[in-house]
Design a protein around this motif. Structure first.
Motif, mmCIF file in Angstrom:
data_model
loop_
_atom_site.group_PDB
_atom_site.id
_atom_site.type_symbol
_atom_site.label_atom_id
_atom_site.label_comp_id
_atom_site.label_asym_id
_atom_site.label_seq_id
_atom_site.Cartn_x
_atom_site.Cartn_y
_atom_site.Cartn_z
ATOM 1 N N MET A 243 -39.421 23.492 5.112
ATOM 2 C CA MET A 243 -38.743 23.944 6.344
ATOM 3 C C MET A 243 -38.868 22.920 7.335
ATOM 4 S SD MET A 243 -40.875 27.414 5.956
ATOM 5 C CE MET A 243 -41.173 28.446 4.486
ATOM 6 N N TYR A 246 -33.713 22.512 11.348
ATOM 7 C CA TYR A 246 -32.876 23.695 11.195
ATOM 8 C C TYR A 246 -31.653 23.137 11.975
ATOM 9 C CZ TYR A 246 -30.577 27.886 12.006
ATOM 10 O OH TYR A 246 -29.453 29.033 12.084
ATOM 11 N N CYS A 248 -28.074 24.193 13.389
ATOM 12 C CA CYS A 248 -27.606 25.483 14.097
ATOM 13 C C CYS A 248 -26.114 25.512 13.285
ATOM 14 C CB CYS A 248 -27.477 25.165 15.413
ATOM 15 S SG CYS A 248 -26.436 26.614 16.208
ATOM 16 N N LEU A 280 -35.154 23.621 6.759
ATOM 17 C CA LEU A 280 -34.802 25.049 7.032
ATOM 18 C C LEU A 280 -33.452 25.492 6.786
ATOM 19 C CD1 LEU A 280 -36.848 27.566 7.411
ATOM 20 C CD2 LEU A 280 -36.483 27.365 9.795
ATOM 21 N N ASP A 281 -33.023 26.094 5.675
ATOM 22 C CA ASP A 281 -31.272 26.307 5.331
ATOM 23 C C ASP A 281 -31.333 27.504 4.749
ATOM 24 O OD1 ASP A 281 -28.909 25.999 4.737
ATOM 25 O OD2 ASP A 281 -29.265 23.880 3.740
#
Length: 314
Positions: A243, A246, A248, A280-281
């Protein structure tokens, strides 16, 4: 050619070096090595050996004794100090990744608090069968057979077991009919309780992979898991930061809701390998929910590093 020579030639034709025989009068006694074969393959090989021996002139009775050597397998324990860090997804993806790299891999889901591997591996609702009191692993669409705590209880039933019951279930899974599998990936529950102690004391993993998120609280617990294996003399293969970051999907900006680099820094401080970051996908979450764990590329580098760590011949 003597009758014994004729028998040896017939056995080599159907069983190679697996069968050796001797003749006493009109009776043939055959030792058949079935190491690494599952039960159907053992039965089929014995049938062919028997037919070959019975075809030899002068043999009236055939006796066959099967023998098997214990296969030394690579046991990779995947652990975390706390729950919610994605350990089960990492375990499933690592098992699939090692399989794609050429290992013959089985997956053991020993997470008594949240056995999620049946869903992750696309075999939810499956149940293993037992033959001669030995559990038969359930095949999965990914080529990695598995056994899970979740397959041993009714769906949605709490697993409220004490230590001896947990140890017994773990033993049943690890001693299952893994046939030719040379590697078992073991998804352990979070923490340092009965399952971990049974694992390190009785089954002695070849190495341990530790999973953590970058945040400080997760790393504190990850250190405890590392300490357990170090004190037991189990090598640490490395630490994975899950994780981690991330992206966007709209603007492409990278954010780090759980922090960044904490696991790598901890690995450096502890003197253990850092195996890589898993982002974190949404693609990982979607694939996992659909029973397609390991179908994303994020785990390829981690799997390669673990593959490279495994001792040659292990």
């Amino acid at each position: 050619m003597s009758t014994e020579d004729t028998l040896d030639a017939a056995l080599r034709t159907v069983a190679g070096e697996r069968a050796t025989g001797r003749i006493d009068g009109d009776r043939a006694s055959i030792i058949l090595d079935v190491t690494g074969l599952d039960q159907p393959s053992r039965d089929e090989l014995e049938r062919r050996v028997r037919a070959a021996a019975e075809s030899v002139a002068g043999i009236a009775t055939v006796r066959i004794a099967q023998t098997s050597q214990r296969i030394v397998r690579t046991l990779i324990a995947v652990a975390s100090g706390k729950g919610g860090v994605g350990k089960s997804t990492v375990s499933a993806s690592l098992a699939i990744g090692l399989h794609r790299l050429g290992r013959k891999v089985g997956l053991v889901d020993a997470d008594i608090y949240g056995p999620s591997q049946p869903k992750l591996m696309g075999v939810e609702g499956s149940k293993p069968t037992a033959r001669d009191k030995v559990l038969q692993p359930v095949p999965t669409p990914h080529g990695v057979p598995m056994l899970s705590m979740g397959q041993l209880v009714a769906p949605d039933q709490a697993i409220a077991w004490r230590g001896p019951m947990i140890a017994g279930a773990l033993g049943q899974m690890l001693d299952g009919n893994w046939a030719a599998q040379d590697t078992l990936v073991i998804d352990l529950p979070p923490g340092t309780g009965d399952v971990q102690l049974t694992m390190v004391q009785k089954y002695r993993p070849t190495g341990a992979v530790i999973v953590s998120t970058p945040q400080d609280l997760a790393l504190i617990d990850a250190r405890r898991a590392i300490d357990l294996f170090v004190k037991a003399g189990v090598p640490i293969i490395g630490l994975i930061e899950n994780m981690a970051g991330y992206a966007c999907p709209s603007c492409g900006e990278i954010s780090d809701p759980f922090g960044r680099g904490g696991a790598e820094a901890a690995a450096t401080e502890l003197g253990i390998p850092f195996l890589g970051r898993i982002p974190l996908d949404i693609a990982i979450r979607t694939a996992s929910d659909a029973g397609n764990a390991g179908e994303t590329s994020a785990f390829a580098e981690v799997s390669q590093r673990v593959f490279d760590w495994i001792p040659k011949g292990g």
